[in-house]
Scaffold this motif. Sequence first.
Motif, PDB file in Angstrom:
ATOM      1  N   GLY A 189      28.360 -42.066 108.933  1.00  0.00           N
ATOM      2  CA  GLY A 189      27.559 -42.575 110.064  1.00  0.00           C
ATOM      3  C   GLY A 189      28.715 -41.344 110.685  1.00  0.00           C
ATOM      4  N   GLU A 190      28.892 -40.909 112.644  1.00  0.00           N
ATOM      5  CA  GLU A 190      29.165 -39.581 112.146  1.00  0.00           C
ATOM      6  C   GLU A 190      30.956 -39.632 112.552  1.00  0.00           C
ATOM      7  OE1 GLU A 190      28.493 -38.453 116.752  1.00  0.00           O
ATOM      8  OE2 GLU A 190      27.468 -41.170 116.945  1.00  0.00           O
ATOM      9  N   HIS A 191      31.677 -40.687 113.162  1.00  0.00           N
ATOM     10  CA  HIS A 191      33.176 -40.658 112.823  1.00  0.00           C
ATOM     11  C   HIS A 191      33.394 -40.905 111.393  1.00  0.00           C
ATOM     12  CE1 HIS A 191      32.501 -40.405 117.336  1.00  0.00           C
ATOM     13  NE2 HIS A 191      31.758 -41.935 117.167  1.00  0.00           N
ATOM     14  N   GLU A 192      34.802 -40.381 111.504  1.00  0.00           N
ATOM     15  CA  GLU A 192      35.141 -40.080 109.831  1.00  0.00           C
ATOM     16  C   GLU A 192      36.448 -40.724 110.270  1.00  0.00           C
ATOM     17  OE1 GLU A 192      36.405 -36.392 108.114  1.00  0.00           O
ATOM     18  OE2 GLU A 192      33.751 -36.002 107.862  1.00  0.00           O
ATOM     19  N   THR A 193      37.272 -41.569 111.545  1.00  0.00           N
ATOM     20  CA  THR A 193      37.759 -41.794 111.441  1.00  0.00           C
ATOM     21  C   THR A 193      38.005 -42.894 112.713  1.00  0.00           C
ATOM     22  OG1 THR A 193      38.500 -40.391 113.002  1.00  0.00           O
ATOM     23  CG2 THR A 193      39.338 -39.073 110.623  1.00  0.00           C
ATOM     24  N   LEU A 194      39.628 -43.653 112.135  1.00  0.00           N
ATOM     25  CA  LEU A 194      39.044 -44.407 113.537  1.00  0.00           C
ATOM     26  C   LEU A 194      40.871 -44.308 113.968  1.00  0.00           C
ATOM     27  CD1 LEU A 194      38.235 -47.871 114.228  1.00  0.00           C
ATOM     28  CD2 LEU A 194      40.559 -48.864 111.872  1.00  0.00           C
ATOM     29  N   PRO A 195      40.656 -45.015 115.465  1.00  0.00           N
ATOM     30  CA  PRO A 195      41.482 -44.609 116.341  1.00  0.00           C
ATOM     31  C   PRO A 195      42.553 -45.974 116.419  1.00  0.00           C
ATOM     32  CG  PRO A 195      40.482 -43.312 116.891  1.00  0.00           C
ATOM     33  CD  PRO A 195      39.831 -44.361 115.644  1.00  0.00           C
ATOM     34  N   MET A 196      44.083 -45.565 116.221  1.00  0.00           N
ATOM     35  CA  MET A 196      44.682 -46.895 116.117  1.00  0.00           C
ATOM     36  C   MET A 196      46.067 -46.029 117.068  1.00  0.00           C
ATOM     37  SD  MET A 196      43.975 -49.297 113.661  1.00  0.00           S
ATOM     38  CE  MET A 196      45.130 -50.203 113.379  1.00  0.00           C
ATOM     39  N   ARG A 197      46.021 -46.920 118.112  1.00  0.00           N
ATOM     40  CA  ARG A 197      46.842 -46.613 119.398  1.00  0.00           C
ATOM     41  C   ARG A 197      47.904 -47.882 119.019  1.00  0.00           C
ATOM     42  NH1 ARG A 197      47.057 -48.968 123.900  1.00  0.00           N
ATOM     43  NH2 ARG A 197      44.903 -49.713 123.380  1.00  0.00           N
ATOM     44  N   VAL A 198      49.219 -46.793 118.943  1.00  0.00           N
ATOM     45  CA  VAL A 198      50.615 -47.661 118.550  1.00  0.00           C
ATOM     46  C   VAL A 198      51.784 -47.201 119.580  1.00  0.00           C
ATOM     47  CG1 VAL A 198      52.352 -48.689 116.795  1.00  0.00           C
ATOM     48  CG2 VAL A 198      50.131 -47.732 116.111  1.00  0.00           C
ATOM     49  N   ASP A 199      51.854 -47.570 120.695  1.00  0.00           N
ATOM     50  CA  ASP A 199      52.489 -47.094 121.575  1.00  0.00           C
ATOM     51  C   ASP A 199      51.824 -45.681 122.348  1.00  0.00           C
ATOM     52  OD1 ASP A 199      54.764 -49.235 121.375  1.00  0.00           O
ATOM     53  OD2 ASP A 199      55.726 -48.241 120.183  1.00  0.00           O
ATOM     54  N   ASP A 200      53.386 -44.483 122.097  1.00  0.00           N
ATOM     55  CA  ASP A 200      52.287 -43.128 122.624  1.00  0.00           C
ATOM     56  C   ASP A 200      51.853 -42.856 121.490  1.00  0.00           C
ATOM     57  OD1 ASP A 200      53.988 -44.205 124.635  1.00  0.00           O
ATOM     58  OD2 ASP A 200      55.307 -42.947 124.737  1.00  0.00           O
ATOM     59  N   ILE A 201      51.564 -43.273 120.143  1.00  0.00           N
ATOM     60  CA  ILE A 201      50.601 -41.857 119.730  1.00  0.00           C
ATOM     61  C   ILE A 201      49.088 -42.400 118.881  1.00  0.00           C
ATOM     62  CG2 ILE A 201      51.087 -41.042 117.301  1.00  0.00           C
ATOM     63  CD1 ILE A 201      54.129 -41.349 117.542  1.00  0.00           C
TER      64      ILE A 201
END
Length: 374
Positions: A189-201
Amino acid sequence: MNCSHFDAGECRSCTLMGVPYASQVIDLGREVGDVLRRHVADQLWSPPFVGEEAGFRNKAKLVVGGTKGAPTFGILDAEQRGVALPECGLYEPALDEGLGRLLPVVADLGLVPYDVPARQGELKHLIVTGSPDGELMVRFVLRSPGQLPRIRRGLDELRAAVPGLRVVSANIQPEHKAVLEGEDEIVLGEHETLPMRVDDITFHLRPRSFFQTNTIVAAGLYRQASAWISEIDPESVLDLYCGVGGFALNAALAPGRARRVDGVEVAPEAVASARRSALELGVDVGFEVGDARVLTRVDHELVVVNPPRRGIGADLCAAIESAAPDHVVYSSCNAASLARDLDALPGYRVTRARLFDMFPQTRHHEVIVLLERG
């Protein structure tokens, strides 16, 4: 936590199922403490960090069995046949809900499950990762690329069924052996990454990037390391086995002086993810592709190591001993290999230690120690 699959004898992965959770943590602390007793005195342990005893796991690794018309998603039994375990009390609620929407559509794609005894078929595993924001990454582990057109044709149906579906990829594992995935990964698909939000990062996971399976406890682990780094306030930090940059990025953001931070990781995809996160955060961290096991030069005041179960080994211990950084932060998922490495670091003493129950319902563990030179 209760589990019908455990009660029925279908799955015994959770070896501590039925033991009260408070007792699990106490027993685990005692076991890890006994393994490390020669290096970590009782008074050096902080209270264990615990999260939830259920609903904590952000990743599902499902073996695909059954037939083309009736696939199973779960595990293999003693005869290497598929056992359907589509739900699990360990999964985060959003991941559990996503699997409930996803699996029927995958079943309709017409992929032939891999038959382990016969060594025939195509779809071996389905690996699904969920983010704190409810998005999913789905990886199809195939024996060959021949079934890719079926998956591509089904992408719209998959997205319609699972609104949070972000990344879809196929991993090609042609070999018949107990290795989950192969070297080739094809993003569909068009997206290669899954954003994983952990605290401020926000970390950006690519399909083959490693990330802790317990997001809440991983956040606690990073906060602990950050607190120690802030207290020591070194001018420079080196993160070995840095993965997607968990410790390095937290070191760069830790309160105190502006410091030089570098990271070394053998997986190029993980380094690319770490660099992206650093750019978004506006921090200058030097992430490089390299094998920490053969590192010969260390010129940082504090070194962080987070190795796989085997530990860092004699050669890297020798390199650290020779370079003599003031402090080492060692995060380990295997107290036995940690003890061996501490034996090989005679110039250091443990000053702090803490257990993190990353894997409730099992005897697996994560422990972090702070070492000081002298």
